[in-house]
Design a protein around this motif. Sequence first.
Motif, PDB file in Angstrom:
ATOM      1  N   PRO A 102       0.836  -1.202   0.000  1.00 43.46           N
ATOM      2  CA  PRO A 102       0.000   0.000   0.000  1.00 43.46           C
ATOM      3  C   PRO A 102       0.873   1.255   0.000  1.00 43.46           C
ATOM      4  N   GLU A 103       0.235   2.387  -0.259  1.00 44.28           N
ATOM      5  CA  GLU A 103       0.963   3.649  -0.253  1.00 44.28           C
ATOM      6  C   GLU A 103       1.636   3.848   1.099  1.00 44.28           C
ATOM      7  N   TYR A 121       4.020  -5.923   6.234  1.00 43.89           N
ATOM      8  CA  TYR A 121       2.729  -6.017   5.564  1.00 43.89           C
ATOM      9  C   TYR A 121       2.402  -7.489   5.358  1.00 43.89           C
ATOM     10  N   ASP A 127      -1.085  -6.156   9.231  1.00 43.78           N
ATOM     11  CA  ASP A 127       0.098  -5.312   9.159  1.00 43.78           C
ATOM     12  C   ASP A 127       0.576  -4.977  10.573  1.00 43.78           C
TER      13      ASP A 127
END
Length: 159
Positions: A102-103, A121, A127
């Motif tokens: 993810p960002e 992650y 996470d």
Amino acid sequence: MWIKILALLGLLALLWSIFRLSMGLRWAKVSRESARREEEGRGRRIVAELPSSDGTLGFFAEDHAGFYWPAGEAGKSGLRGARLLLNRGVIAAVTRPGEVLPEPPALEPFEGRERWEVALYGTAGRDHTITCGTVREGVSREIATRVFDAVRAALEGGR
């Protein structure tokens, strides 16, 4: 005569406080070595000692199945990737082939200290963020690098 007695009492108080400090340090070392032996007895390898906000140390350990630290654990097979973070800025990243992370989190303004973390992650949104400390002399950087390198080796070894 009174001056000599006061000086002697002052010296004895100083020696007593030094003795208490040294015994406290010795007890901390012995208990940390005992905890290390206990982790190694479980078949785990100690990767790094993680500082906590209350001044105690915990271990980041690994075995064939996963990673373990005081605030949680993560299975190696369930990891998609990891990032090494400095004040939430990405320093390094690693992923399994075909995985997309993810960002990264938004950068934080510099508060005058370095905050090192490793973000793991996992699958199904599992996470974790491992806080590696805020010590300025490079200790936290070394801890975070050791943790990240262990995770990287596990991810790259699974390729």
